[in-house]
Design a protein around this motif. Structure first.
Motif, PDB file in Angstrom:
ATOM      1  N   ARG A 269       0.840  -1.202   0.000  1.00  0.00           N
ATOM      2  CA  ARG A 269       0.000   0.000   0.000  1.00  0.00           C
ATOM      3  C   ARG A 269       0.872   1.248   0.000  1.00  0.00           C
ATOM      4  O   ARG A 269       1.890   1.311   0.672  1.00  0.00           O
ATOM      5  CB  ARG A 269      -0.923   0.028   1.240  1.00  0.00           C
ATOM      6  N   LEU A 270       0.439   2.243  -0.752  1.00  0.00           N
ATOM      7  CA  LEU A 270       1.181   3.506  -0.804  1.00  0.00           C
ATOM      8  C   LEU A 270       0.919   4.305   0.462  1.00  0.00           C
ATOM      9  O   LEU A 270      -0.220   4.419   0.909  1.00  0.00           O
ATOM     10  CB  LEU A 270       0.733   4.325  -2.013  1.00  0.00           C
TER      11      LEU A 270
ATOM     12  N   PRO B 213       3.589  -2.943  -5.124  1.00  0.00           N
ATOM     13  CA  PRO B 213       2.514  -1.954  -5.175  1.00  0.00           C
ATOM     14  C   PRO B 213       1.386  -2.396  -6.101  1.00  0.00           C
ATOM     15  O   PRO B 213       1.572  -3.261  -6.950  1.00  0.00           O
ATOM     16  CB  PRO B 213       3.213  -0.701  -5.735  1.00  0.00           C
ATOM     17  N   VAL B 214       0.230  -1.781  -5.914  1.00  0.00           N
ATOM     18  CA  VAL B 214      -0.917  -2.050  -6.780  1.00  0.00           C
ATOM     19  C   VAL B 214      -0.858  -1.072  -7.949  1.00  0.00           C
ATOM     20  O   VAL B 214      -0.725   0.133  -7.744  1.00  0.00           O
ATOM     21  CB  VAL B 214      -2.242  -1.871  -5.995  1.00  0.00           C
TER      22      VAL B 214
ATOM     23  N   ASP C 146      -2.962   0.209 -10.223  1.00  0.00           N
ATOM     24  CA  ASP C 146      -3.910   1.311 -10.382  1.00  0.00           C
ATOM     25  C   ASP C 146      -3.707   2.380  -9.314  1.00  0.00           C
ATOM     26  O   ASP C 146      -3.826   3.572  -9.578  1.00  0.00           O
ATOM     27  CB  ASP C 146      -5.349   0.778 -10.345  1.00  0.00           C
ATOM     28  N   GLU C 147      -3.383   1.940  -8.106  1.00  0.00           N
ATOM     29  CA  GLU C 147      -3.149   2.895  -7.020  1.00  0.00           C
ATOM     30  C   GLU C 147      -1.943   3.764  -7.350  1.00  0.00           C
ATOM     31  O   GLU C 147      -1.945   4.984  -7.135  1.00  0.00           O
ATOM     32  CB  GLU C 147      -2.921   2.125  -5.714  1.00  0.00           C
ATOM     33  N   LEU C 148      -0.915   3.130  -7.917  1.00  0.00           N
ATOM     34  CA  LEU C 148       0.312   3.844  -8.244  1.00  0.00           C
ATOM     35  C   LEU C 148       0.067   4.828  -9.399  1.00  0.00           C
ATOM     36  O   LEU C 148       0.515   5.980  -9.356  1.00  0.00           O
ATOM     37  CB  LEU C 148       1.404   2.824  -8.607  1.00  0.00           C
TER      38      LEU C 148
ATOM     39  N   ALA D 149      -2.750   6.236 -10.236  1.00  0.00           N
ATOM     40  CA  ALA D 149      -3.578   7.336  -9.735  1.00  0.00           C
ATOM     41  C   ALA D 149      -2.749   8.315  -8.908  1.00  0.00           C
ATOM     42  O   ALA D 149      -3.018   9.519  -8.888  1.00  0.00           O
ATOM     43  CB  ALA D 149      -4.728   6.780  -8.899  1.00  0.00           C
ATOM     44  N   ALA D 150      -1.715   7.814  -8.240  1.00  0.00           N
ATOM     45  CA  ALA D 150      -0.902   8.684  -7.384  1.00  0.00           C
ATOM     46  C   ALA D 150       0.132   9.452  -8.197  1.00  0.00           C
ATOM     47  O   ALA D 150       0.486  10.580  -7.858  1.00  0.00           O
ATOM     48  CB  ALA D 150      -0.207   7.839  -6.308  1.00  0.00           C
TER      49      ALA D 150
END
Lengths: 169, 146
Positions: free
Chosen positions: A44-45, A151-152, A154-156, A158-159
């Motif tokens: 998780r970020l 890391p995931v 899509d989360e990365l 988006a960030a």
């Protein structure tokens, strides 16, 4: 009745077995809790807040990190994803793949893979404790986000995208 | 060398059962057996007894692996396991049951985490250990005359 007494007398062998069974149950229970906890947090970020009162001015930790990150290959004006890897790290390959997917989707992202063992000074300086650890370095050379574990994607993505939008302006 | 990642996981599951049995029975023979398995697998991951069993009994029933993983982390994990088994054996032979139980329990936890969560405890701890032991040279040398 006498036989029962003998049967249930806790001799050395039964003691050993009971201890062993309790130990197995305890170890597996604790390991399961740990495994679940880890799985929830892994990759998780987390956003990295600049140290209070030390975010600006020469000699601030962020400035020291900036020089170090530049030495490792972080490019100013771009968003750099710095991955710390080691040879004894199976998930490092998966993390690398995720970063390459992010690079393919978001133009203007630079990837740097650092062998943690060869850069123990950087590992200490940047507070890296395990591999893979991914640092997201913004165009100004600051670590803004970090993730330990894979890391995931899509989360990365988006960030990272908003950081690049900031660089264009 | 690349491995089918399901092989080491199968091996970790077998190891979990063997170590649980070793704890419950207090058997030195099981500890020594597992030590030999760890040693052989560390020397050659594809020739480890549990890896052979995986290829003979399990792999034929599964699809070919979607991806393969490097052998280095697996070999390192086996070495960590071997170290714990040797500690446990010393505990058995020197009449220190607490040492034997602790070492075997630690190895059981690591094997179970590997089997159930695909989590390699030894690999995770590796960098932390290197951080603590591999100090930069300047930190050891007293500062010279000002």
């Amino acid at each position: 009745m006498g036989a029962d007494l003998v049967l249930w007398h806790p001799g050395p062998v039964r003691d050993q077995t009971l201890t062993g069974v309790l130990l197995v149950v305890g170890v597996l229970g604790l390991a399961t809790c740990f495994g679940w906890w880890r799985r929830r947090r892994d990759g998780r970020l987390r956003s990295v807040a600049p140290a209070a009162g030390a975010g600006t001015g020469p000699g601030a930790p962020q400035d020291a990190h900036r020089a170090l990150l530049a030495r490792l290959g972080a490019r100013s004006g771009a968003v750099t994803l710095v991955q710390f890897s080691s040879a004894v790290c199976a998930p490092c390959r998966a993390a690398r793949r995720v970063l390459e997917q992010v690079e393919a989707v978001v133009p203007g992202v630079v990837l740097v893979e650092v062998d943690a063992e060869q850069h123990l000074d950087a590992v200490r300086e940047l507070d890296v404790w395990r591999t893979p650890t991914v640092l997201v370095v913004d165009p100004a050379g600051r670590v803004v986000l970090r993730a330990s574990g894979v890391p995931v994607r899509d989360e990365l993505v988006a960030a990272v995208a908003p950081l690049l939008a900031g660089a264009d302006r | 060398m690349l491995l089918d990642p399901r092989g080491p996981r199968f091996a970790a599951a077998v190891t979990t059962v063997v170590l649980a049995a070793a704890l419950i029975t207090g058997s030195l023979a099981l500890v020594l057996t597992q030590a030999v398995v760890f040693a052989v697998t560390a020397a050659s991951p594809r020739l480890g007894p549990y890896a052979l069993a995986y290829r003979a009994l399990v792999a034929p029933r599964l699809d070919p692996p979607a991806e393969r993983e490097p052998a280095a982390p697996v070999r390192f994990a086996q070495l960590v396991g071997l170290a714990f088994m040797l500690l446990a054996a010393v505990g058995h032979l020197a009449g220190l049951p607490a040492l034997a139980l602790t070492a075997t329990a630690a190895a059981l936890a690591a094997a179970f985490l590997n089997a159930a969560f695909d989590f390699c405890l030894g690999c995770e701890a590796y960098l932390a250990l290197r951080r603590l032991t591999g100090r930069p040279v300047p930190a050891r040398v007293p500062t010279g005359p000002a």
